[in-house]
Scaffold this motif. Structure first.
Motif, short mmCIF file in Angstrom:
data_model
loop_
_atom_site.label_atom_id
_atom_site.label_comp_id
_atom_site.label_asym_id
_atom_site.label_seq_id
_atom_site.Cartn_x
_atom_site.Cartn_y
_atom_site.Cartn_z
N ARG A 365 0.86 -1.18 0.00
CA ARG A 365 0.00 0.00 0.00
C ARG A 365 0.89 1.23 0.00
N LEU A 366 0.50 2.22 -0.80
CA LEU A 366 1.28 3.44 -0.95
C LEU A 366 0.41 4.63 -0.59
N SER A 367 1.03 5.58 0.11
CA SER A 367 0.32 6.80 0.47
C SER A 367 0.97 7.99 -0.23
N GLN A 368 0.15 8.70 -1.00
CA GLN A 368 0.65 9.88 -1.72
C GLN A 368 -0.38 10.99 -1.58
N ARG A 369 0.02 12.07 -0.91
CA ARG A 369 -0.84 13.24 -0.74
C ARG A 369 -2.20 12.86 -0.16
N GLY A 370 -2.17 11.97 0.81
CA GLY A 370 -3.39 11.59 1.50
C GLY A 370 -4.23 10.54 0.81
N LYS A 371 -3.81 10.11 -0.37
CA LYS A 371 -4.55 9.09 -1.11
C LYS A 371 -3.80 7.77 -1.05
N ILE A 372 -4.55 6.67 -0.90
CA ILE A 372 -3.95 5.34 -0.81
C ILE A 372 -4.00 4.66 -2.18
N HIS A 373 -2.88 4.08 -2.57
CA HIS A 373 -2.77 3.34 -3.84
C HIS A 373 -2.34 1.91 -3.54
N GLU A 374 -2.87 0.98 -4.30
CA GLU A 374 -2.46 -0.41 -4.18
C GLU A 374 -1.46 -0.72 -5.28
N ALA A 375 -0.49 -1.58 -4.96
CA ALA A 375 0.53 -1.93 -5.94
C ALA A 375 1.00 -3.35 -5.69
N ALA A 376 1.52 -3.98 -6.73
CA ALA A 376 2.07 -5.32 -6.63
C ALA A 376 3.57 -5.27 -6.93
N VAL A 377 4.35 -6.00 -6.17
CA VAL A 377 5.78 -6.12 -6.44
C VAL A 377 5.97 -6.99 -7.67
N VAL A 378 6.77 -6.51 -8.61
CA VAL A 378 7.03 -7.24 -9.86
C VAL A 378 8.54 -7.31 -10.08
N ALA A 379 8.94 -8.30 -10.87
CA ALA A 379 10.36 -8.45 -11.18
C ALA A 379 10.83 -7.31 -12.07
N LEU A 380 12.05 -6.86 -11.85
CA LEU A 380 12.69 -5.88 -12.72
C LEU A 380 13.54 -6.59 -13.76
N PRO A 381 13.66 -6.04 -14.97
CA PRO A 381 13.08 -4.77 -15.44
C PRO A 381 11.61 -4.90 -15.80
N PHE A 382 10.92 -3.76 -15.89
CA PHE A 382 9.53 -3.76 -16.33
C PHE A 382 9.44 -4.14 -17.81
N VAL A 383 10.37 -3.63 -18.60
CA VAL A 383 10.47 -3.92 -20.03
C VAL A 383 11.79 -4.66 -20.25
N PRO A 384 11.79 -5.80 -20.93
CA PRO A 384 13.03 -6.59 -21.07
C PRO A 384 14.17 -5.80 -21.70
N HIS A 385 15.36 -6.00 -21.18
CA HIS A 385 16.55 -5.41 -21.80
C HIS A 385 16.80 -6.07 -23.14
N ARG A 386 17.34 -5.29 -24.07
CA ARG A 386 17.64 -5.82 -25.40
C ARG A 386 19.09 -5.56 -25.78
N TYR A 387 20.00 -5.78 -24.83
CA TYR A 387 21.42 -5.61 -25.09
C TYR A 387 21.90 -6.68 -26.07
N HIS A 388 22.91 -6.32 -26.86
CA HIS A 388 23.48 -7.27 -27.83
C HIS A 388 24.70 -7.94 -27.19
N ARG A 389 24.51 -9.14 -26.70
CA ARG A 389 25.59 -9.85 -26.01
C ARG A 389 26.33 -10.77 -26.96
N LYS A 390 27.52 -11.17 -26.56
CA LYS A 390 28.34 -12.06 -27.36
C LYS A 390 27.59 -13.36 -27.62
N GLY A 391 27.56 -13.77 -28.87
CA GLY A 391 26.85 -14.98 -29.23
C GLY A 391 25.45 -14.72 -29.77
N ASP A 392 24.93 -13.50 -29.54
CA ASP A 392 23.62 -13.17 -30.11
C ASP A 392 23.73 -13.06 -31.62
N GLN A 393 22.68 -13.44 -32.32
CA GLN A 393 22.65 -13.26 -33.76
C GLN A 393 22.39 -11.80 -34.09
N LYS A 394 23.07 -11.31 -35.12
CA LYS A 394 22.85 -9.92 -35.53
C LYS A 394 21.52 -9.76 -36.22
#
Length: 394
Positions: A365-394
């Protein structure tokens, strides 16, 4: 105490205006590409002591363009340093938890500048250059403090060159490397965290395949007086568009990447910040870095609070400074970054929560300016990384 000199050629920000201090008080400086940004209609803001572009066409379209094509970022406010001298790698290991002596030449590495009690003074990138020097990039808002810290704690025979006459630009996105390679042949041969020297029309470039958006891309250090011509040539490619600080922040948030001064600070340890990967195995075993006892004890037992990602219910974003609360309303943690995710179309945030809740699927539960928000813990990153690592196809 080490020496610092002005250098010549070199072989991450949430929007929060600041100004460097000089003898006459705060002064706002101009980047080498200041006129270039203004000529393209950039809205400029004061940040980290510089006038910087926050946006050109709007944060949302600039964000999405970078995810789909190639965004051009001016990050010349960052501190570029070159450290030289006998035993420079060993000397730096007294301040950082990275294995520098055993790190390959021409490979960049993420690391942390630590206080005596293990708090994070800054996060940074360093590279062992072929000439034996260490090329280091530190955050713009902390670079003067970082330089002072390095000067105070490094031996006298280590020289710190502050490369103030170098610009730094980043090109990020799925078509970024191909666009740069059309100007600088061979760049596409780099893989993630590789770095090396290149040439463009007689201009020396130091390029690493890295960035702070979660996308594939490069960061390019070059002489400031050549920067405008180079970015003109880059932006002539229809795939490349200039991107401001606003989208840079939303991109790094989606990528789950912490921002110093917000998600990281001197009160936070690498373990609490979920940056344990920055503690090299040899260094953990030798314990010869600042705050080792505290950091390794936290690594074993777990920190009181830990940085996590949050998927926030509803459309209203929860911003930095919001409080994590328990059922009684008592504060148990805090939000450090938050906003709307253009890629996901929802509100996301990063926060420090009690270790018992730092598991994906937990609800908070989060409190911001007197208002309560609900949230869920999620794995990071939110958007998958797209780094070009050794062995990746071009």
């Amino acid at each position: 105490m080490s020496e610092i000199v002005d250098g010549t050629h070199a072989g991450a920000d949430q929007i929060m205006p600041q100004a460097d201090e000089d003898e006459d008080g705060p002064s706002i400086r101009s980047l080498p590409l200041d006129a270039w940004h203004r000529g393209r209609g950039a809205r400029m803001v004061e940040f980290a002591g510089y006038h910087m572009p926050i946006q050109y066409d709007g944060i949302l379209p600039e964000h999405l363009w970078t995810r789909e094509h190639a965004g051009l970022f001016d990050v010349s406010h960052m501190g570029q340093l070159r450290l030289t001298g006998e035993g420079v790698e060993t000397a730096l290991e007294s301040l950082l938890p990275a294995d520098i002596t055993g790190h390959p030449i021409g490979k960049a590495r993420y690391s942390l500048l630590l206080s005596e009690d293990g708090g994070i003074l800054d996060d940074l990138m360093l590279t062992r250059a072929p000439d034996g020097s260490i090329y280091m990039v530190v955050n713009g808002a902390t670079k003067w403090d970082d330089i002072a810290h390095l000067r105070e704690h490094l031996p006298d025979d280590i020289t710190i060159n502050h490369l103030e006459d170098q610009a730094l630009v980043a090109v990020q996105g799925p078509t970024a490397v191909a666009a740069v390679a059309r100007l600088v042949p061979g760049v596409d041969g780099l893989t993630f965290m590789d770095a090396g020297a290149f040439d463009w029309a007689g201009t020396p470039l130091w390029i690493s395949r890295s960035g702070y958006t979660g996308e594939d891309g490069v960061e390019i250090s070059l002489p400031a007086d050549a920067a405008a011509a180079f970015v003109d040539a880059l932006s002539a490619d229809p795939e490349v568009r200039p991107i401001g600080l606003g989208a840079r922040d939303s991109l790094r948030l989606e990528a789950g990447l912490p921002l110093y001064g917000h998600d990281l600070d001197p009160e936070t340890t690498p373990i609490a910040a979920d940056l344990g990967f920055a503690l090299s195995k040899r260094r953990r075993e030798e314990r010869g870095f600042p705050g080792a006892d505290r950091i390794l004890a936290e690594r074993e037992a777990g920190p009181a609070l830990k940085r996590v990602g949050l998927a926030v219910e509803g459309r209203q974003p929860v911003r930095e400074g919001a409080t994590v609360i328990d059922e009684s309303g008592a504060a148990t943690g805090h939000v450090t970054s938050g906003g709307h995710s253009p890629s996901l179309g929802r509100a996301i945030a990063m926060a420090y929560v009690p270790l018992s809740q730092a598991v994906p699927g937990s609800t908070v539960r989060l409190s911001q300016r007197g208002k309560i928000h609900e949230a869920a813990v999620v794995a990071l990153p939110f958007v998958p990384h797209r780094y070009h690592r050794k062995g990746d196809q071009k």
